[in-house]
Structures are given as structure tokens and as C-alpha cells.
Design an enzyme around this catalytic site. Structure first.
Site, PDB file in Angstrom:
ATOM      1  N   SER A   1      35.151 -43.424   2.713  1.00  0.00           N
ATOM      2  CA  SER A   1      36.610 -43.421   2.837  1.00  0.00           C
ATOM      3  C   SER A   1      37.170 -42.038   3.140  1.00  0.00           C
ATOM      4  O   SER A   1      38.138 -41.901   3.899  1.00  0.00           O
ATOM      5  CB  SER A   1      37.243 -43.978   1.561  1.00  0.00           C
ATOM      6  OG  SER A   1      36.921 -45.334   1.398  1.00  0.00           O
TER       7      SER A   1
ATOM      8  N   HIS B   1      29.100 -38.554  -1.719  1.00  0.00           N
ATOM      9  CA  HIS B   1      29.651 -37.459  -2.518  1.00  0.00           C
ATOM     10  C   HIS B   1      28.726 -36.247  -2.553  1.00  0.00           C
ATOM     11  O   HIS B   1      29.174 -35.140  -2.855  1.00  0.00           O
ATOM     12  CB  HIS B   1      29.906 -37.926  -3.950  1.00  0.00           C
ATOM     13  CG  HIS B   1      30.980 -38.950  -4.061  1.00  0.00           C
ATOM     14  ND1 HIS B   1      32.303 -38.636  -4.251  1.00  0.00           N
ATOM     15  CD2 HIS B   1      30.933 -40.303  -3.987  1.00  0.00           C
ATOM     16  CE1 HIS B   1      33.029 -39.742  -4.303  1.00  0.00           C
ATOM     17  NE2 HIS B   1      32.223 -40.760  -4.136  1.00  0.00           N
TER      18      HIS B   1
ATOM     19  N   ARG C   1      26.015 -46.764  -7.047  1.00  0.00           N
ATOM     20  CA  ARG C   1      27.196 -47.312  -6.377  1.00  0.00           C
ATOM     21  C   ARG C   1      27.045 -47.192  -4.863  1.00  0.00           C
ATOM     22  O   ARG C   1      27.293 -48.136  -4.136  1.00  0.00           O
ATOM     23  CB  ARG C   1      28.444 -46.571  -6.862  1.00  0.00           C
ATOM     24  CG  ARG C   1      29.760 -47.111  -6.371  1.00  0.00           C
ATOM     25  CD  ARG C   1      30.880 -46.237  -6.930  1.00  0.00           C
ATOM     26  NE  ARG C   1      32.183 -46.649  -6.473  1.00  0.00           N
ATOM     27  CZ  ARG C   1      33.053 -47.359  -7.179  1.00  0.00           C
ATOM     28  NH1 ARG C   1      32.722 -47.767  -8.395  1.00  0.00           N
ATOM     29  NH2 ARG C   1      34.245 -47.665  -6.696  1.00  0.00           N
TER      30      ARG C   1
ATOM     31  N   ARG D   1      27.881 -41.756 -13.047  1.00  0.00           N
ATOM     32  CA  ARG D   1      29.088 -41.299 -12.363  1.00  0.00           C
ATOM     33  C   ARG D   1      30.356 -41.947 -12.918  1.00  0.00           C
ATOM     34  O   ARG D   1      31.445 -41.411 -12.746  1.00  0.00           O
ATOM     35  CB  ARG D   1      28.978 -41.577 -10.862  1.00  0.00           C
ATOM     36  CG  ARG D   1      28.752 -43.040 -10.514  1.00  0.00           C
ATOM     37  CD  ARG D   1      28.601 -43.259  -9.017  1.00  0.00           C
ATOM     38  NE  ARG D   1      29.877 -43.126  -8.327  1.00  0.00           N
ATOM     39  CZ  ARG D   1      29.998 -43.121  -6.999  1.00  0.00           C
ATOM     40  NH1 ARG D   1      28.912 -43.217  -6.237  1.00  0.00           N
ATOM     41  NH2 ARG D   1      31.187 -43.024  -6.431  1.00  0.00           N
TER      42      ARG D   1
ATOM     43  N   ARG E   1      37.973 -40.769 -11.230  1.00  0.00           N
ATOM     44  CA  ARG E   1      39.095 -40.179 -10.487  1.00  0.00           C
ATOM     45  C   ARG E   1      40.411 -40.886 -10.803  1.00  0.00           C
ATOM     46  O   ARG E   1      41.424 -40.637 -10.158  1.00  0.00           O
ATOM     47  CB  ARG E   1      38.832 -40.259  -8.980  1.00  0.00           C
ATOM     48  CG  ARG E   1      38.841 -41.678  -8.418  1.00  0.00           C
ATOM     49  CD  ARG E   1      38.629 -41.680  -6.928  1.00  0.00           C
ATOM     50  NE  ARG E   1      38.553 -43.049  -6.423  1.00  0.00           N
ATOM     51  CZ  ARG E   1      38.073 -43.378  -5.244  1.00  0.00           C
ATOM     52  NH1 ARG E   1      37.602 -42.446  -4.447  1.00  0.00           N
ATOM     53  NH2 ARG E   1      38.049 -44.638  -4.838  1.00  0.00           N
TER      54      ARG E   1
ATOM     55  N   SER F   1      35.554 -34.202  -2.695  1.00  0.00           N
ATOM     56  CA  SER F   1      36.433 -33.626  -3.710  1.00  0.00           C
ATOM     57  C   SER F   1      36.983 -34.595  -4.734  1.00  0.00           C
ATOM     58  O   SER F   1      37.113 -34.252  -5.910  1.00  0.00           O
ATOM     59  CB  SER F   1      37.607 -32.932  -3.016  1.00  0.00           C
ATOM     60  OG  SER F   1      38.376 -33.867  -2.275  1.00  0.00           O
ATOM     61  N   ASP F   2      37.329 -35.824  -4.327  1.00  0.00           N
ATOM     62  CA  ASP F   2      38.186 -36.641  -5.181  1.00  0.00           C
ATOM     63  C   ASP F   2      37.572 -36.969  -6.532  1.00  0.00           C
ATOM     64  O   ASP F   2      38.261 -36.966  -7.554  1.00  0.00           O
ATOM     65  CB  ASP F   2      38.645 -37.911  -4.457  1.00  0.00           C
ATOM     66  CG  ASP F   2      37.502 -38.766  -3.935  1.00  0.00           C
ATOM     67  OD1 ASP F   2      36.380 -38.240  -3.778  1.00  0.00           O
ATOM     68  OD2 ASP F   2      37.728 -39.961  -3.656  1.00  0.00           O
ATOM     69  N   ARG F   3      36.278 -37.253  -6.563  1.00  0.00           N
ATOM     70  CA  ARG F   3      35.640 -37.603  -7.832  1.00  0.00           C
ATOM     71  C   ARG F   3      35.059 -36.390  -8.560  1.00  0.00           C
ATOM     72  O   ARG F   3      34.403 -36.549  -9.588  1.00  0.00           O
ATOM     73  CB  ARG F   3      34.564 -38.670  -7.613  1.00  0.00           C
ATOM     74  CG  ARG F   3      35.140 -40.039  -7.265  1.00  0.00           C
ATOM     75  CD  ARG F   3      34.088 -41.124  -7.308  1.00  0.00           C
ATOM     76  NE  ARG F   3      34.643 -42.438  -7.026  1.00  0.00           N
ATOM     77  CZ  ARG F   3      35.218 -43.231  -7.927  1.00  0.00           C
ATOM     78  NH1 ARG F   3      35.320 -42.829  -9.183  1.00  0.00           N
ATOM     79  NH2 ARG F   3      35.687 -44.416  -7.580  1.00  0.00           N
TER      80      ARG F   3
ATOM     81  N   HIS G   1      35.081 -48.222   6.991  1.00  0.00           N
ATOM     82  CA  HIS G   1      33.629 -48.390   6.871  1.00  0.00           C
ATOM     83  C   HIS G   1      33.378 -49.782   6.313  1.00  0.00           C
ATOM     84  O   HIS G   1      34.298 -50.463   5.862  1.00  0.00           O
ATOM     85  CB  HIS G   1      33.000 -47.334   5.946  1.00  0.00           C
ATOM     86  CG  HIS G   1      33.584 -47.325   4.564  1.00  0.00           C
ATOM     87  ND1 HIS G   1      33.270 -48.272   3.612  1.00  0.00           N
ATOM     88  CD2 HIS G   1      34.480 -46.502   3.970  1.00  0.00           C
ATOM     89  CE1 HIS G   1      33.946 -48.024   2.499  1.00  0.00           C
ATOM     90  NE2 HIS G   1      34.700 -46.954   2.698  1.00  0.00           N
TER      91      HIS G   1
END
Length: 519
Positions: A60, A134, A163, A195, A201, A268-270, A450
Site C-alpha cells: 500500500s 516493511h 502477515r 508484529r 499503527r 514508516s507507518d508501522r 496491489h
């Protein structure tokens, strides 16, 4: 309204009829009708065509960055991998050498120098898998290799995936990690943590704190003698990689003053919440007055532009992105998503910028408060559509970008029936939204960033990762037809912004090298 872009996150088109395909199995009358009535084709969302290493599945972050930029953007993952390859004398032929060789990166070296000067250790922290969404495990291996060459005392904190990879693949990844530790004589695993805890997040700070306590204070839910044992014992408790409870390993000494930390996730987001904890950039509801030890914290990429932390690979922000071009043309725009995908339709779509452009409005709808989204596969799609429809009818924006998260987020659970329900829930709201866009005089563009729900694996071996299958592209004129237009084949996500601008009668900037998908 001029145009609306609807992103069906995780909605791929699988050519293989022999797999459990939740997209194909779902009843999707609206999507099917639009594909037949409009101008339709497919898009490629992986590998070098979206700026990733060849063969790497899309995600994403990458998808929305390419969509907004209107060009192929070399991703941070490829930047790091290419720099490592240069250090090893293995640079790919198309490497643009925009970054220094990995072993000469001054920011990374500063972490080693800090620990060495203070008699401390370097802690490597991040997701250990080859999922490529990630992190890459090879990036951790390179850090261990560098520590071995320098003779630096280092430890690793392994976050398990499950995941973007097999739910029980962590055992093999950890075994591979321990082999590298043995080869280079440093970097032994100190903690293992799923995770779900280390990379939340969605503001679930209690999860983040459990990971933090294991890393910093040696306070894990479990203890294991070796990293692989941490995984196998978790499997025996019917807990797979994503959900492995924070586990200390061996004689982990915690995080101490004088140590250094390298967070090697490139996405970055997680990584933000745990970085906030370790960097003492905390929310008010953290619930503890305890401060982290005085360490040097280095992040592989910029996790948040407000974080005052050293970054090994600073952002290479594309200019003239979709939102900026719309703003400069005097157009208004609305970005909508539920919590899970809000950063993607804002930060990533804007080329890594946190602040909205002039004329850009943002609406966020809370994702359901459930442990996993198979428990509520419709998520907040109805509320999201309600919000979008009300905004269109009352504010009449020039452009809209909206993300439906369900096929991706539920696809990650591996629950086939729930994924089918998720796809059907999105299709229902898609129908409402497209009709509203058309009634407002707007062109509708439907796509995905995706695949995911298009391959759910088997009951015994569920597939929870993204796919490299093509994704749909559909154009609908305001009257719900192709409007005399055709959609070309061979497109990528970089072609969406040029398509939208062309339909809106706005000249696209030279920096947007993508080409319109409809003609």
C-alpha cells in the site's frame, strides 16, 4: 465534481482458477457491471514497474506513492538493497547510486561509533522476513556483517511477520538469522515479538508497550533459550508469527545507557509507535513516567518528519505530485479512508508529506476496534461511503481519492469466508459511491494498489501476503459508460494521476512521466 479515484486495496485478479480466490468467489454485481460497461484493463503493481526490486510484491505504501507521483518512484527498499549491493561489489546494472555504499553510510556508522565510545551495544530492531513490505532480512544481515567486521557487540530484536509471509515462516527466518549471527560472531537475538505488538499503527499503545518492555526492561510474556525455540514454543500454544507474544531470549540484558539502536524497517507507518516510545516522543496517554535509557536511536528511513532523529536514508520526495498539481490549479480535493489506510491517502499519496495542500480536505473514519478484521470483515466501509457521499453532495469537491481497506486487511487474516464477505461489502459501497460521483457530473476511476484477497491459500496453509497478480482498472464516464473511450493495456500505478488530470483538463507536469490510461 470532476473526477473520483476509488482504490480497492488488496483486490487482485488471479488468473489461476485452482486457488481459493475470495475476489472471484464473492458476489460483486456492481464491480462486474462497471467492468462490462466502462473502459477496463489491468495494471502491474510489483517489481521495478513500481520502483521495487525485481519480482517483489507491491504494497500500500509503494502503491499510493506511485499513484500520487504519477511516475515510477524508486522505493526505499530498493535504495537500501542497492547500497548494500555496492558495498559487496554486487550493484545491479540499473543502480543510480543516489546513496553511499551501505558500509560507508555515516548515519549508520554513527550508531556503531556511539556504542563503541560508551562501551555499549548496538541493538538492531525490525521485522525479520523476506516479505519485503516493511523490511528485508538481508538488511539486518548486512548490519550484522558490518558489526562483525568492526568487532562491535550487537544484539538483534526480531519482530516476526506471518502477515506478508507464511504464518509459521518465522521459524525458518529466525534459524537463518542465527546462522548469520554464528558466522559473524555478533548480533545474537535478544527478543522475539510478533508484529501485532511491535508494529501496531492503530494507536493500540498497550500492544506497543509490551514490545517496548521486553526490549528495554527484559519484561517479556515468555522466555526462551534460543530464538527458534521462541517461535516453536509459540506455535505449540497455537500462536503464529504475527501474534507471538513478546519473548526474551537467552541472557538479554535490556537496553542500557550508552547503547545505540538501529531500527531497520524501511517502511514508516508501522515503525512510528515503537519509535515514539524509544525516542521519548510519547503520546499523553502512554501511562508511564518512565523514560527510556539515554541511547542513540537511528532509523533506516524517515518515519515521521516531526521526529528529530538521525535517518540513514533521508526521503527523496517527488515534486509535482497529484495533490500539489490539483492545488496549484485551484481545484479542491477530498481524501478519505478509515484508520488503517488513512496515511496512505494522505502522507504517501502526497509523496511523503504530512501537511495537506491548499484546497485539500481529509476525512478519517475509525476502523473497528477488533483484534483481527475477520471478526468484522465489513470494517467501516458503510460509514466511509456515507462520509464520502455526504461530502460530495454538500461540498462538491473537484476531485476525490478514497481507499476501501477491506480486501487487504481481511485478506491478511487468512480467513477465506471473511475475505469473501469483505469483498462483497466493498462492492456494495462501491455501487453507492460510483452512482454519487456520476450524479455529481464526475468521472469515476476504479483500481487497486496491489492484490491480496485473490489468493487465500488453503485451509491448512492460508496465504496472508500480498500477491503479484494484476489489478483492475476501470474508467466510467458520468453516465456510467465508457463514454466512447478505451483503456490501454500495460499500465502501471504511475499512470493513474496523469489519467485523472487529463480527464479534468489539467496539464500534467513534465515530472509526471506516466501516461493516461484512457483515450
Amino acid at each position: 465534481m470532476d473526477a473520483g479515484l476509488i482504490i480497492l486495496d488488496g483486490w487482485g485478479l488471479n488468473p489461476d482458477d485452482d486457488v481459493r480466490d475470495a475476489v472471484a468467489a464473492a458476489d460483486t454485481p456492481n464491480f462486474d457491471r462497471y467492468r462490462d460497461a466502462g473502459a477496463a484493463s489491468t495494471l502491474t503493481t510489483h517489481g521495478r514497474r513500481v520502483g521495487l526490486p525485481e519480482g517483489q510484491m507491491g504494497n500500500s505504501e509503494v502503491g499510493h506513492l506511485n499513484i500520487g507521483a504519477g511516475r515510477v518512484v524508486k522505493q526505499d527498499s530498493a535504495r537500501v538493497s542497492d547500497s548494500i549491493a555496492r558495498s559487496r561489489g554486487e550493484a545491479p546494472p540499473d543502480d543510480d547510486a543516489q546513496d553511499p555504499p551501505f558500509f560507508e553510510n555515516e548515519t549508520i556508522l554513527s550508531a556503531f561509533e556511539h556504542a563503541e565510545a560508551h562501551g555499549g551495544r548496538v541493538h538492531f530492531m525490525g521485522l525479520v522476513s523476506d516479505g519485503g513490505v516493511h523490511s528485508y532480512q538481508d538488511h539486518l544481515h548486512a548490519l550484522i556483517e558490518l558489526a562483525g567486521e568492526r568487532g562491535t557487540d550487537a544484539v538483534s530484536h526480531a519482530f516476526t511477520d506471518g502477515r506478508d509471509t507464511s504464518p509459521t515462516g518465522g521459524e525458518d527466518y529466525l534459524a537463518d538469522l542465527e546462522a548469520h549471527v554464528e558466522e559473524h560472531g555478533t548480533g545474537h537475538v535478544a527478543t522475539v515479538c510478533g508484529r501485532y505488538y511491535a508494529m501496531d499503527r492503530d494507536q493500540n499503545w498497550e500492544r506497543t508497550r509490551r514490545a517496548y518492555d521486553a526490549i528495554v526492561h527484559r519484561e517479556g510474556d515468555h522466555h526462551a533459550d534460543e530464538a527458534v525455540t521462541a517461535a516453536t514454543e509459540s506455535y505449540a500454544r497455537d500462536t503464529t508469527d504475527e501474534f507471538i507474544e513478546p519473548t526474551t531470549v537467552g541472557d538479554h540484558a535490556g537496553l542500557e545507557a550508552g547503547d545505540a539502536v538501529v531500527f531497520f524497517n524501511f517502511r514508516s507507518d508501522r515503525a512510528r509507535q515503537l519509535t515514539r516510545m524509544l525516542g521519548d516522543i510519547r503520546p499523553e496517554d502512554w501511562g508511564s513516567d518512565t523514560e527510556p535509557p539515554d541511547t542513540r536511536l537511528v532509523t533506516m528511513t524517515q518515519y515521521d518528519e516531526t521526529f528529530d532523529l538521525p535517518v540513514a536514508f533521508p526521503p527523496n520526495q517527488p515534486a509535482d505530485v497529484l495533490g500539489e498539481v490539483l492545488s496549484e490549479a485551484g481545484k479542491t480535493q477530498i481524501r478519505l479512508a478509515e484508520t488503517e489506510k488513512y496515511p496512505h491517502v494522505t502522507y504517501f499519496l502526497n509523496g511523503g508529506r504530512e501537511v495537506a495542500f491548499d484546497g485539500e480536505s481529509r476525512e478519517i473514519v475509525d476502523s473497528p476496534d477488533v483484534a483481527t478484521y475477520d471478526l468484522q470483515p465489513e470494517m467501516s466501509a458503510p460509514e466511509l461511503a456515507d462520509t464520502a457521499i455526504e461530502f460530495i453532495e454538500t461540498e462538491d469537491p473537484s476531485a476525490m481519492v478514497l481507499n476501501f481497506a477491506n480486501p487487504d486487511m481481511v485478506g491478511h487474516t487468512g480467513d477465506f469466508d471473511a475475505a469473501v464477505t469483505a469483498v462483497e461489502a466493498v462492492d456494495e459501497q462501491l455501487g453507492r459511491l460510483v452512482e454519487t460521483i456520476g450524479a455529481a457530473g464526475g468521472h469515476a476511476l476504479i483500481c487497486a494498489d496491489h492484490g491480496n484477497a485473490d489468493d487465500m491459500g488453503t485451509e491448512d496453509d492460508p496465504h496472508t501476503a500480498h500477491t503479484t497478480n494484476p489489478v483492475p482498472f476501470i474508467y466510467l464516464s458520468p453516465d456510467g459508460t465508457a463514454g466512447g473511450r478505451t483503456a490501454r493495456d500495460g499500465g502501471t500505478l504511475a499512470d493513474l494521476a496523469p489519467t485523472m488530470l487529463t480527464l479534468m483538463g489539467i496539464d500534467r507536469p513534465d515530472a509526471m512521466t506516466g501516461t493516461p490510461l484512457v483515450e
